[in-house]
Design an enzyme around this catalytic site. Structure first.
Site, PDB file in Angstrom:
ATOM      1  N   THR A  19     -21.401   1.153  17.842  1.00 37.32           N
ATOM      2  CA  THR A  19     -21.713  -0.069  17.211  1.00 37.32           C
ATOM      3  C   THR A  19     -21.778   0.131  15.538  1.00 37.32           C
ATOM      4  OG1 THR A  19     -23.882   0.438  17.185  1.00 37.32           O
ATOM      5  CG2 THR A  19     -22.983  -0.626  19.116  1.00 37.32           C
ATOM      6  N   GLU A  30     -20.318  -3.999  22.509  1.00 39.58           N
ATOM      7  CA  GLU A  30     -20.771  -3.704  23.780  1.00 39.58           C
ATOM      8  C   GLU A  30     -19.647  -4.554  24.933  1.00 39.58           C
ATOM      9  OE1 GLU A  30     -22.207  -4.189  20.974  1.00 39.58           O
ATOM     10  OE2 GLU A  30     -24.404  -3.155  21.208  1.00 39.58           O
ATOM     11  N   LYS A  78     -37.059 -17.793  10.335  1.00 38.54           N
ATOM     12  CA  LYS A  78     -38.459 -18.409  10.880  1.00 38.54           C
ATOM     13  C   LYS A  78     -39.307 -19.134   9.877  1.00 38.54           C
ATOM     14  CE  LYS A  78     -37.110 -14.722  13.515  1.00 38.54           C
ATOM     15  NZ  LYS A  78     -36.148 -13.849  12.785  1.00 38.54           N
ATOM     16  N   TRP A  85     -37.282 -22.539  13.581  1.00 40.99           N
ATOM     17  CA  TRP A  85     -36.197 -21.753  13.148  1.00 40.99           C
ATOM     18  C   TRP A  85     -35.253 -22.509  12.474  1.00 40.99           C
ATOM     19  CZ3 TRP A  85     -34.678 -19.488  18.705  1.00 40.99           C
ATOM     20  CH2 TRP A  85     -35.742 -18.470  18.945  1.00 40.99           C
TER      21      TRP A  85
END
Ligand code: AMP
Length: 545
Positions: free
Chosen positions: A177, A328, A438, A443
């Site tokens: 990754t 993934e 945040k 949000w």
């Protein structure tokens, strides 16, 4: 029949059925062309060479290269002989590169000649590597040792190789990754997962790659296997056009025109560059405009496609196909194709659907889960939660980290991507969990703000980060890049005035800062980590002065 799903089948079919189809690769001296038949012979020579060098089934073979015909040969020779292809990201920091090579215990590394100086920096710290095979002619003497020359190796090796019988669950390839925190994590793909992913990519409602396609992956072969396009294009016998290290807008346009490319794949930042190049060309009426009419589709993922970019690409006859996934997930997990019942909708409604991340492909299961309650959110296109997926080409664990159950829970992969899902099952990513701003218990989607700013006609790129705030916890700050023709001619207030009618007041960025280019990660995404570091450095410099 219990027939194993392996990369060998892809290779055997392609070379048997399509011996005359072409594989074209951009090199320093122009386009190099050969046929699937030539490719087939060279792949077998390469497998013979690897066996001669003592590579055993299951051992990792590293590659450090651009998208080239030699890299494609490695994509097949290594897994077909039972070894594991490990594509190394050529843009990693040396320490990360060393970590990955050592973690995978690569036995041998194939390196493009122009990348030798980059790999050299790791030399002395990668003890498992017994040989370096150089692809092309290096301009300088190298410290890498021992070295072999790719072409010499092939010329001395047998063009006949009997593939061993493989278990479909054997490892075929691995990628790490591009993790921004901590060490990169290895993901292993089996023959079975690779094969099923290849079939998934070819489905008409997915990437829909067919024999008549001419496929040009701009996405690097070291970024999640170029999204599976090398295997998919080979399985169906499509023509390959491999761009080498020539990834700028002008050479891409040239290759599209000359080779009549039908399918291009890459991350948004590539298309931002291409679209800006085409826009500039269109302002020069005396310049002949490129003929890009062969292009059928431009699959794009890696980060969200800014709607303004998709519109510009549409205008130039380059229809983007939004796809989502991650290392993934092999990586293809969802694709945004219109459904038949969307065809009666207005153009702008259709556009909004194309701009979502789309439906998961067959064989991938998904759910969107409220992180606080652990409950699935309703499919209403409004409720927000984390996307979780499972399926035969979704990783079940990280390599050497099988006990890590933070990401892998009850048979699901927790993607870290926050999204809504509508009644038709179309996902729309709001943000990555760690990039959401945040602010005062609410949000703010950095992606939404970026998309709005990038719709402003004078803006080329924009990235929004959350920065610490004493009262609100975090507040959004926008880094903006002006289009070259508007450099020095935009002000922060202009951007804020543009945003004001579109967003709630508390969404407005606290600061709008101009930079020359948004820093990119090793796979071409906006690097928010670097921007956070830049912001912190700018603030501490301002405090000190
Ligand atoms: P990587 O493993 O480097 O390919 O990164 C995977 C991550 O890229 C995903 O978890 C998403 O956060 C992001 N990503 C990939 N495709 C998209 C997309 N179409 N829209 C938004 N984010 C995306």
């Amino acid at each position: 029949m219990d027939y194993p799903l392996t990369v060998q089948h892809i290779f055997n079919r392609a070379t048997r059925f399509f011996p005359h189809k072409e594989i074209v690769s951009r090199t320093e001296t122009g386009m190099r062309r050969y046929t699937y038949a030539d490719f087939g012979e060279r792949v077998q020579r390469l497998a013979s060479a690897l066996t001669g060098l003592g590579i055993q089934p299951g051992q990792r073979v590293g590659t450090f290269g651009w998208n080239t015909y030699r890299h494609l040969e490695l994509y097949f020779a290594v897994p077909c002989m039972g070894a594991v292809l490990h594509t190394l990201n050529v843009r990693l920091f040396t320490e990360q590169l060393e970590y990955i090579i050592n973690d995978a215990e690569d036995q041998i590394i194939f390196v493009d000649a122009d990348l030798v100086p980059v790999l050299e920096k790791a030399f002395g710290h990668i003890p498992t590597v017994k040989n370096f095979v150089i692809m092309g002619t290096p301009t300088e003497v190298t410290r890498l040792s021992p070295t072999l020359d790719y072409e010499t190796l092939l010329s001395y090796s047998s063009p006949h190789y009997d593939w061993p019988e493989l278990d479909e669950n054997d490892a075929a390839a691995m990628c790490y990754t591009s993790g921004t925190t901590g060490n990169p994590k290895g993901v292993v793909y089996s023959h079975r997962s690779t094969f099923l992913h290849t079939m998934g990519a070819c489905l008409a409602d997915s990437l829909g790659i067919t024999e008549s396609d001419v496929v040009l992956p701009v996405v690097p072969m070291f970024h999640a296997n170029a999204w599976g396009t090398p295997y998919a294009a080979t399985l169906v016998g499509a023509k390959h056009v491999l761009p080498g290290r020539f990834l700028g807008a002008a050479p891409l346009v040239e290759m599209i025109e000359q080779e009549r490319v039908t399918l291009l794949a890459g991350v948004p930042s590539i298309w931002i560059g291409l679209a800006s190049h085409l826009e500039r060309l269109s302002l020069e009426p005396e310049t002949a405009q490129p003929d890009l009419s062969s292009v059928r589709i431009v699959p794009c993922g890696g980060s969200a496609i800014p709607p303004a970019l998709m519109k510009t690409m549409d205008r130039f006859g380059l229809p983007m196909l939004h796809a989502w996934g991650m290392t993934e997930t092999s990586p293809l997990a969802s694709v945004a194709r219109l459904s038949s019942h969307h065809l009666t909708l207005s153009e702008s409604e259709q556009f909004a659907i194309r701009n979502k991340q789309g439906r998961v492909t067959p064989l991938v299961d998904c759910r969107v889960v409220d992180i606080a309650t652990g409950q699935e959110v309703p499919w209403d296109g409004k409720s927000v939660g984390e996307i979780q997926v499972r399926g035969p080409w979704i990783a079940r664990a990280y390599y050497h980290d099988e006990a890590n159950n933070e990401k892998f829970m009850d048979g699901w992969l927790r993607t870290g991507d926050v999204a809504t899902i509508d009644a038709d099952g179309y996902l729309q990513i709001v943000d990555r969990t760690k990039d959401l701003v945040k602010s005062g218990g609410e949000w703010i989607s950095s992606v939404e703000l970026e998309n709005m700013i990038m719709a402003y006609p004078k803006v080329l790129e924009a990235a929004v980060i959350g920065v610490p705030h004493p009262v609100m916890q975090e507040r959004p700050v926008a880094y903006v890049v002006a289009k070259p023709e508007f450099e020095g001619q935009i002000t922060p207030d202009e951007i804020l005035d543009y945003l004001r009618p579109q967003v709630a007041k508390w969404w407005l960025p606290d600061e709008v800062l101009f930079i020359e280019a948004v820093p990119k990660t090793s796979v071409g995404k906006f690097s928010k980590r670097e921007l956070r570091d830049l912001y912190a450095a700018q603030k501490s410099a301002a405090t000190a002065s």
